[in-house]
Design a protein around this motif. Structure first.
Motif, PDB file in Angstrom:
ATOM      1  N   ILE A 142       0.956  -1.099   0.170  1.00 40.43           N
ATOM      2  CA  ILE A 142       0.096   0.200   0.021  1.00 40.43           C
ATOM      3  C   ILE A 142       1.036   1.154   0.111  1.00 40.43           C
ATOM      4  N   PRO A 143       0.776   1.837  -1.355  1.00 37.40           N
ATOM      5  CA  PRO A 143       1.768   3.180  -1.138  1.00 37.40           C
ATOM      6  C   PRO A 143       1.413   4.198   0.077  1.00 37.40           C
ATOM      7  N   LEU A 144       2.590   4.814   0.643  1.00 35.71           N
ATOM      8  CA  LEU A 144       2.461   5.615   1.709  1.00 35.71           C
ATOM      9  C   LEU A 144       1.571   6.916   1.593  1.00 35.71           C
ATOM     10  N   ARG A 145       1.566   7.561   0.450  1.00 37.62           N
ATOM     11  CA  ARG A 145       0.582   8.448   0.327  1.00 37.62           C
ATOM     12  C   ARG A 145      -1.009   8.037   0.426  1.00 37.62           C
ATOM     13  N   ILE A 146      -1.223   6.642   0.034  1.00 36.46           N
ATOM     14  CA  ILE A 146      -2.350   6.168   0.457  1.00 36.46           C
ATOM     15  C   ILE A 146      -2.647   5.528   1.839  1.00 36.46           C
ATOM     16  N   ARG A 147      -1.725   5.135   2.475  1.00 42.14           N
ATOM     17  CA  ARG A 147      -1.626   4.810   3.832  1.00 42.14           C
ATOM     18  C   ARG A 147      -1.920   5.990   4.726  1.00 42.14           C
ATOM     19  N   ALA A 148      -1.123   7.131   4.487  1.00 41.16           N
ATOM     20  CA  ALA A 148      -1.662   8.481   5.174  1.00 41.16           C
ATOM     21  C   ALA A 148      -3.070   8.835   5.067  1.00 41.16           C
ATOM     22  N   CYS A 149      -3.917   8.226   4.160  1.00 41.44           N
ATOM     23  CA  CYS A 149      -5.062   8.654   4.231  1.00 41.44           C
ATOM     24  C   CYS A 149      -6.187   7.731   5.069  1.00 41.44           C
ATOM     25  N   ARG A 150      -5.445   6.739   5.374  1.00 41.56           N
ATOM     26  CA  ARG A 150      -6.037   5.791   6.359  1.00 41.56           C
ATOM     27  C   ARG A 150      -5.886   5.993   7.744  1.00 41.56           C
ATOM     28  N   ILE A 151      -4.990   6.882   7.915  1.00 40.97           N
ATOM     29  CA  ILE A 151      -4.821   7.234   9.812  1.00 40.97           C
ATOM     30  C   ILE A 151      -6.255   7.772  10.264  1.00 40.97           C
ATOM     31  N   PRO A 152      -6.504   7.134  11.249  1.00 36.64           N
ATOM     32  CA  PRO A 152      -7.883   7.407  12.061  1.00 36.64           C
ATOM     33  C   PRO A 152      -7.970   8.937  12.210  1.00 36.64           C
ATOM     34  N   LEU A 153      -9.343   9.380  11.941  1.00 38.07           N
ATOM     35  CA  LEU A 153      -9.594  10.832  11.960  1.00 38.07           C
ATOM     36  C   LEU A 153      -9.015  11.539  11.026  1.00 38.07           C
ATOM     37  N   LEU A 154      -7.527  11.599  11.155  1.00 39.19           N
ATOM     38  CA  LEU A 154      -6.922  12.544  10.231  1.00 39.19           C
ATOM     39  C   LEU A 154      -7.097  12.121   8.669  1.00 39.19           C
ATOM     40  N   GLY A 155      -7.074  11.053   8.474  1.00 45.43           N
ATOM     41  CA  GLY A 155      -7.299  10.559   7.134  1.00 45.43           C
ATOM     42  C   GLY A 155      -8.459  10.816   6.697  1.00 45.43           C
ATOM     43  N   SER A 156      -9.518  10.909   7.239  1.00 44.89           N
ATOM     44  CA  SER A 156     -11.048  11.343   6.889  1.00 44.89           C
ATOM     45  C   SER A 156     -11.091  12.593   6.772  1.00 44.89           C
ATOM     46  N   LEU A 157     -10.531  13.522   7.756  1.00 50.12           N
ATOM     47  CA  LEU A 157     -10.423  14.913   7.725  1.00 50.12           C
ATOM     48  C   LEU A 157      -9.674  15.394   6.150  1.00 50.12           C
ATOM     49  N   ASP A 202     -13.511   7.931   0.612  1.00 49.60           N
ATOM     50  CA  ASP A 202     -13.077   7.774   2.094  1.00 49.60           C
ATOM     51  C   ASP A 202     -13.215   6.055   2.185  1.00 49.60           C
ATOM     52  N   ARG A 203     -14.252   5.671   1.894  1.00 49.70           N
ATOM     53  CA  ARG A 203     -14.528   4.038   2.174  1.00 49.70           C
ATOM     54  C   ARG A 203     -13.743   3.291   1.244  1.00 49.70           C
ATOM     55  N   PHE A 204     -13.611   3.880  -0.024  1.00 51.69           N
ATOM     56  CA  PHE A 204     -12.776   2.846  -0.845  1.00 51.69           C
ATOM     57  C   PHE A 204     -11.524   2.573  -0.345  1.00 51.69           C
ATOM     58  N   VAL A 205     -10.838   3.766   0.019  1.00 54.34           N
ATOM     59  CA  VAL A 205      -9.420   3.829   0.961  1.00 54.34           C
ATOM     60  C   VAL A 205      -9.311   2.964   2.083  1.00 54.34           C
ATOM     61  N   LYS A 206     -10.261   3.200   2.889  1.00 55.66           N
ATOM     62  CA  LYS A 206     -10.448   2.095   3.949  1.00 55.66           C
ATOM     63  C   LYS A 206     -10.711   0.759   3.821  1.00 55.66           C
ATOM     64  N   TRP A 239      -1.513  -0.902 -19.540  1.00 54.35           N
ATOM     65  CA  TRP A 239      -0.914  -0.396 -18.661  1.00 54.35           C
ATOM     66  C   TRP A 239      -0.260   0.825 -18.769  1.00 54.35           C
ATOM     67  N   GLY A 240      -0.207   2.090 -17.871  1.00 55.64           N
ATOM     68  CA  GLY A 240       0.596   2.991 -17.761  1.00 55.64           C
ATOM     69  C   GLY A 240       1.648   2.460 -16.765  1.00 55.64           C
ATOM     70  N   MET A 241       2.900   2.592 -17.523  1.00 62.59           N
ATOM     71  CA  MET A 241       3.961   2.186 -16.733  1.00 62.59           C
ATOM     72  C   MET A 241       4.859   3.085 -15.803  1.00 62.59           C
ATOM     73  N   LYS A 242       4.333   4.202 -15.476  1.00 59.65           N
ATOM     74  CA  LYS A 242       4.605   5.243 -14.520  1.00 59.65           C
ATOM     75  C   LYS A 242       3.743   5.274 -13.425  1.00 59.65           C
ATOM     76  N   ASP A 243       2.866   4.499 -13.336  1.00 58.74           N
ATOM     77  CA  ASP A 243       1.832   4.502 -12.567  1.00 58.74           C
ATOM     78  C   ASP A 243       2.491   4.042 -10.844  1.00 58.74           C
ATOM     79  N   TRP A 244       2.310   4.960 -10.103  1.00 57.00           N
ATOM     80  CA  TRP A 244       2.970   4.720  -8.723  1.00 57.00           C
ATOM     81  C   TRP A 244       2.317   3.884  -7.479  1.00 57.00           C
ATOM     82  N   CYS A 245       0.838   3.837  -8.092  1.00 58.27           N
ATOM     83  CA  CYS A 245      -0.168   3.186  -7.291  1.00 58.27           C
ATOM     84  C   CYS A 245      -0.222   1.440  -7.567  1.00 58.27           C
TER      85      CYS A 245
END
Length: 291
Positions: A142-157, A202-206, A239-245
């Motif tokens: 799970i890429p870091l920038r997506i994991r950051a969006c999963r942080i409780p409360l802060l992610g949803s904010l 938000d729910r897709f990320v979670k 496939w876009g080969m420069k996809d970071w996700c």
């Protein structure tokens, strides 16, 4: 009549259709006639993402393009089971209600798991498969920038309050920034203009599972195990080969299951590969659809 540079509606000249999934109204497009192309979007996009495919293919094909519940012009209930299994169930119902047959699946991002999960449940209705930068297996990372969006409360904010996920995608998901005109940006963001309307993002990320204890992990594992059952029909992966996700290793994982699938690697494209390369994709699709 004048339009502003951020007016996206001329880019989306399609009539809206709706069907009911239990008590929830789901939006979809139904354009053209001929064999059906079923186009399934991911997160944080909506049917707008497929506009260039619709415009390029509707002279010869029927395109059915739904917005997942919580996305696009579909209802966005605040108390809803926003899970992969639910989205699959919704798509199964749409395919049945419209009695779609001889379907070619086109799927991007989360649309891959949703679309393939549907194809496995309704295998006799699906004729071909086209995948764009997606996955259909428990996530190997799970890429870091997506994991950051999963942080409780802060992610949803961030995701729901500041719309950071969708706004970041406008620049981070493409390698062709010149194509992200004010109108394209406005169109991608249009349905997600408030805390309430961003609930599905938000729910897709979670719903991304981090371990087998998460219910969606097993759903993805079952889809991956079922890929062999779809290996008897034509398959194309673009496939876009420069996809970071959905990085190249996701493509390689599909290739292990489908070593004979056709593959197009676009080395100059990112996650929003259709935004980056629709003028190459449409003729490639036409060629593939002859198979």
């Amino acid at each position: 009549m004048t339009t502003s540079s951020s007016d996206w509606r001329p880019l989306y000249p399609f009539a809206s259709h709706f069907h009911w999934v239990q008590s929830v109204k789901q939006h979809f497009l139904d354009e053209g006639s001929g064999e059906t192309l079923l186009c399934i979007h991911g997160n944080p996009t909506w049917s707008f993402y497929w506009r260039n495919i619709i415009l390029g293919m509707r002279d010869t094909h029927r395109l059915i393009v739904p917005d997942h519940v919580g996305c696009g012009f579909s209802d966005k209930p605040q108390k809803y089971n926003y899970t992969l299994s639910q989205h699959i169930g919704n798509l199964v119902e749409l395919v049945k209600q419209l009695d779609l047959r001889n379907v070619t699946l086109l799927a991007h991002d989360w649309g891959g798991a949703i679309g393939l999960g549907t194809a496995l449940k309704l295998s006799d209705r699906f004729k071909r498969i086209v995948l764009f930068n997606t996955g259909a297996f428990p996530p190997p990372y799970i890429p870091l920038r997506i994991r950051a969006c999963r942080i409780p409360l802060l992610g949803s904010l961030g995701v729901r309050g500041l719309n950071l996920f969708a706004r970041a995608a406008i620049s981070m998901a493409t390698e062709k920034p010149e194509r992200m005109t004010p109108a394209v940006k406005a169109g991608l963001l249009a349905p997600y203009d408030s805390w309430g309307t961003r609930i599905a993002i938000d729910r897709f990320v979670k719903d991304i599972p981090t371990s087998p204890r998460h219910a969606t992990w097993q759903v993805l594992a079952d889809i991956e195990a079922g890929l062999k059952n779809l290996a008897d029909r034509p398959r194309l992966m673009i496939w876009g080969m420069k996809d970071w996700c959905f990085r190249p290793e996701c493509l390689e994982r599909f290739e292990k299951h489908w070593p004979d699938a056709e593959v197009e690697r676009y080395n100059d494209c990112g996650h929003y590969v259709i935004e980056d390369a629709h003028e190459r994709i449409v003729p490639r699709l036409r060629e593939f659809l002859q198979s």
